[in-house]
Design a protein around this motif. Sequence first.
Motif, PDB file in Angstrom:
ATOM      1  N   LEU A 193      -4.464  24.932  -1.878  1.00  0.00           N
ATOM      2  CA  LEU A 193      -3.069  25.146  -1.479  1.00  0.00           C
ATOM      3  C   LEU A 193      -2.557  23.875  -0.823  1.00  0.00           C
ATOM      4  CD1 LEU A 193      -0.694  27.212  -1.096  1.00  0.00           C
ATOM      5  CD2 LEU A 193      -1.663  27.656   1.180  1.00  0.00           C
ATOM      6  N   ILE A 194      -1.430  23.360  -1.309  1.00  0.00           N
ATOM      7  CA  ILE A 194      -0.824  22.143  -0.769  1.00  0.00           C
ATOM      8  C   ILE A 194       0.431  22.542  -0.003  1.00  0.00           C
ATOM      9  CG2 ILE A 194       0.077  19.853  -1.313  1.00  0.00           C
ATOM     10  CD1 ILE A 194      -1.380  20.067  -4.018  1.00  0.00           C
ATOM     11  N   GLN A 195       0.432  22.316   1.312  1.00  0.00           N
ATOM     12  CA  GLN A 195       1.551  22.706   2.171  1.00  0.00           C
ATOM     13  C   GLN A 195       2.232  21.468   2.723  1.00  0.00           C
ATOM     14  OE1 GLN A 195      -1.333  25.183   4.529  1.00  0.00           O
ATOM     15  NE2 GLN A 195       0.317  26.696   4.466  1.00  0.00           N
ATOM     16  N   PRO A 196       3.491  21.219   2.394  1.00  0.00           N
ATOM     17  CA  PRO A 196       4.197  20.023   2.907  1.00  0.00           C
ATOM     18  C   PRO A 196       4.289  20.045   4.422  1.00  0.00           C
ATOM     19  CG  PRO A 196       5.732  21.565   1.882  1.00  0.00           C
ATOM     20  CD  PRO A 196       4.364  22.079   1.571  1.00  0.00           C
ATOM     21  N   ASN A 197       4.070  18.887   5.044  1.00  0.00           N
ATOM     22  CA  ASN A 197       4.108  18.803   6.513  1.00  0.00           C
ATOM     23  C   ASN A 197       5.518  18.961   7.059  1.00  0.00           C
ATOM     24  OD1 ASN A 197       1.345  18.349   6.535  1.00  0.00           O
ATOM     25  ND2 ASN A 197       1.565  16.126   6.544  1.00  0.00           N
ATOM     26  N   GLU A 198       6.518  18.526   6.295  1.00  0.00           N
ATOM     27  CA  GLU A 198       7.913  18.685   6.687  1.00  0.00           C
ATOM     28  C   GLU A 198       8.702  19.179   5.484  1.00  0.00           C
ATOM     29  OE1 GLU A 198       9.699  15.409   8.774  1.00  0.00           O
ATOM     30  OE2 GLU A 198       7.755  14.733   9.556  1.00  0.00           O
ATOM     31  N   ASN A 199       9.829  19.796   5.753  1.00  0.00           N
ATOM     32  CA  ASN A 199      10.578  20.444   4.682  1.00  0.00           C
ATOM     33  C   ASN A 199      11.032  19.457   3.607  1.00  0.00           C
ATOM     34  OD1 ASN A 199      11.840  22.920   3.620  1.00  0.00           O
ATOM     35  ND2 ASN A 199      13.775  21.874   4.052  1.00  0.00           N
ATOM     36  N   HIS A 200      11.433  18.242   4.019  1.00  0.00           N
ATOM     37  CA  HIS A 200      11.953  17.291   3.028  1.00  0.00           C
ATOM     38  C   HIS A 200      10.864  16.750   2.109  1.00  0.00           C
ATOM     39  CE1 HIS A 200      10.501  13.611   5.079  1.00  0.00           C
ATOM     40  NE2 HIS A 200      10.736  14.280   6.187  1.00  0.00           N
ATOM     41  N   TYR A 201       9.582  16.922   2.475  1.00  0.00           N
ATOM     42  CA  TYR A 201       8.503  16.511   1.581  1.00  0.00           C
ATOM     43  C   TYR A 201       8.398  17.421   0.365  1.00  0.00           C
ATOM     44  CZ  TYR A 201       6.811  13.309   5.186  1.00  0.00           C
ATOM     45  OH  TYR A 201       6.694  12.284   6.099  1.00  0.00           O
ATOM     46  N   ARG A 202       9.064  18.569   0.419  1.00  0.00           N
ATOM     47  CA  ARG A 202       9.086  19.447  -0.746  1.00  0.00           C
ATOM     48  C   ARG A 202       9.719  18.755  -1.949  1.00  0.00           C
ATOM     49  NH1 ARG A 202      11.479  25.240   0.960  1.00  0.00           N
ATOM     50  NH2 ARG A 202      11.331  25.426  -1.322  1.00  0.00           N
ATOM     51  N   LYS A 210       0.836  -1.200   0.000  1.00  0.00           N
ATOM     52  CA  LYS A 210       0.000   0.000   0.000  1.00  0.00           C
ATOM     53  C   LYS A 210       0.867   1.244   0.000  1.00  0.00           C
ATOM     54  CE  LYS A 210      -3.828   2.276   2.403  1.00  0.00           C
ATOM     55  NZ  LYS A 210      -4.737   2.229   3.565  1.00  0.00           N
ATOM     56  N   GLY A 211       0.629   2.121  -0.968  1.00  0.00           N
ATOM     57  CA  GLY A 211       1.401   3.342  -1.079  1.00  0.00           C
ATOM     58  C   GLY A 211       0.757   4.490  -0.327  1.00  0.00           C
ATOM     59  N   LYS A 212       1.502   5.575  -0.186  1.00  0.00           N
ATOM     60  CA  LYS A 212       0.993   6.763   0.478  1.00  0.00           C
ATOM     61  C   LYS A 212       0.336   7.689  -0.542  1.00  0.00           C
ATOM     62  CE  LYS A 212       4.142   6.905   4.433  1.00  0.00           C
ATOM     63  NZ  LYS A 212       5.089   7.749   5.205  1.00  0.00           N
ATOM     64  N   THR A 213      -0.381   8.666  -0.027  1.00  0.00           N
ATOM     65  CA  THR A 213      -1.034   9.653  -0.858  1.00  0.00           C
ATOM     66  C   THR A 213      -0.539  11.041  -0.469  1.00  0.00           C
ATOM     67  OG1 THR A 213      -2.902   9.896   0.667  1.00  0.00           O
ATOM     68  CG2 THR A 213      -3.087   8.206  -1.051  1.00  0.00           C
ATOM     69  N   VAL A 214      -0.936  12.044  -1.255  1.00  0.00           N
ATOM     70  CA  VAL A 214      -0.524  13.420  -0.975  1.00  0.00           C
ATOM     71  C   VAL A 214      -0.984  13.849   0.406  1.00  0.00           C
ATOM     72  CG1 VAL A 214      -0.878  15.831  -1.671  1.00  0.00           C
ATOM     73  CG2 VAL A 214      -0.441  14.081  -3.405  1.00  0.00           C
ATOM     74  N   GLY A 215      -2.168  13.391   0.817  1.00  0.00           N
ATOM     75  CA  GLY A 215      -2.693  13.748   2.132  1.00  0.00           C
ATOM     76  C   GLY A 215      -1.861  13.239   3.296  1.00  0.00           C
ATOM     77  N   ASP A 216      -1.003  12.235   3.050  1.00  0.00           N
ATOM     78  CA  ASP A 216      -0.149  11.701   4.113  1.00  0.00           C
ATOM     79  C   ASP A 216       1.064  12.581   4.382  1.00  0.00           C
ATOM     80  OD1 ASP A 216      -1.714   9.403   4.565  1.00  0.00           O
ATOM     81  OD2 ASP A 216      -0.793   8.397   2.851  1.00  0.00           O
ATOM     82  N   ILE A 217       1.444  13.417   3.425  1.00  0.00           N
ATOM     83  CA  ILE A 217       2.662  14.210   3.595  1.00  0.00           C
ATOM     84  C   ILE A 217       2.408  15.713   3.522  1.00  0.00           C
ATOM     85  CG2 ILE A 217       4.033  12.361   2.559  1.00  0.00           C
ATOM     86  CD1 ILE A 217       4.348  14.224   0.096  1.00  0.00           C
ATOM     87  N   ALA A 218       1.153  16.102   3.278  1.00  0.00           N
ATOM     88  CA  ALA A 218       0.882  17.530   3.109  1.00  0.00           C
ATOM     89  C   ALA A 218      -0.526  17.870   3.601  1.00  0.00           C
ATOM     90  CB  ALA A 218       1.031  17.930   1.638  1.00  0.00           C
ATOM     91  N   THR A 219      -0.719  19.144   3.897  1.00  0.00           N
ATOM     92  CA  THR A 219      -2.027  19.667   4.262  1.00  0.00           C
ATOM     93  C   THR A 219      -2.631  20.344   3.036  1.00  0.00           C
ATOM     94  OG1 THR A 219      -1.297  20.067   6.530  1.00  0.00           O
ATOM     95  CG2 THR A 219      -3.280  21.225   5.796  1.00  0.00           C
ATOM     96  N   VAL A 220      -3.851  19.979   2.701  1.00  0.00           N
ATOM     97  CA  VAL A 220      -4.527  20.520   1.523  1.00  0.00           C
ATOM     98  C   VAL A 220      -5.715  21.354   1.980  1.00  0.00           C
ATOM     99  CG1 VAL A 220      -5.616  19.989  -0.686  1.00  0.00           C
ATOM    100  CG2 VAL A 220      -3.835  18.477   0.226  1.00  0.00           C
TER     101      VAL A 220
END
Length: 307
Positions: free
Chosen positions: A217-226, A167-177
């Motif tokens: 607006l998609i905001q990464p939860n941590e800097n490395h998710y950029r 099972k893979g991750k989605t954008v919602g797992d690493i960012a706030t939308v």
Amino acid sequence: MRNGMISTEHLVLIIMGIIMGTAARFFSLKEDYRQYPTYPNGYLIHLVTGFVAASLGAVAVPAIMTKNFVAVTFLSLEIQQFRDVRKMERGSLKDLENTEYTQRGDAYIDGIAKTFEARNYFALLVALATGIGFQVIGIFTDRLEIQIPTGVCVGLLVFFLVKRFSKGKTVGDIATVTPATVQIKNNQLFVNDIFVSNLVGTDNAQKMIEKEGLAVLIQPNENHYRITLDNYGQRQAILFEVTRALGVKRYAFTRKEYVEGNIVVALVPIIREIDAFVEVVKNTPLLENTKKSHSVLKTNLIKKGTS
């Protein structure tokens, strides 16, 4: 195998394996309805290949038990056919690129093709595990009412383990939308004060965007998710899922903001539902070629620094 006839025990084992493996392919297929395939023809193609994979996994155990090792060699042949399934999917999706609102992009197509190859292994492994469970418990008892439930339980366990592992991750797992504000300033399109485009110069275009445009607006939860969100293939996949879910009346943009690494997606959709917009973006899968293990990278850098 007696006098050229298959035994009742092996017949039950094979039927169980085929049913369990094909069912595993069916349930894994339903998970990808958001991506692909369409039904009914797409479903039929993948269910048939899943059935073939399940059949091979189901006959592997009886073949080994009866020392028919030639039959087992067909597994290697089938693996090559699974790779051909990947090539078929990739070619089919690329042929459809020009018919979509926006293109999926090569990265997304490659991920979908690999997924469907891997799902055939689901069927093979579940069928094989079902047969092994059935055969192992047969060492202790020859009662089918015990062997059958045991085989089914082992098959289900393997299915859930493999499904969880893959099972893979989605954008919602690493960012706030979150919903964003669409603005027109000096004939230019902005979203939350982030410049998006200067290709909206006509009055009609500006009025349409101001009246009907939506953005998130998609905001990464941590800097490395950029690193993941900045990837062009990932942003193209997000835009594709949004435009296919909501449609496009006109205009569809995705832009990144360089200071904080935020991503904006803006369009004039056919269906104006901002909640659906947000959910589609959140559920867009992260592409395999964009994934990086930050913890491994950090560990390697620390080791290198201390060596």
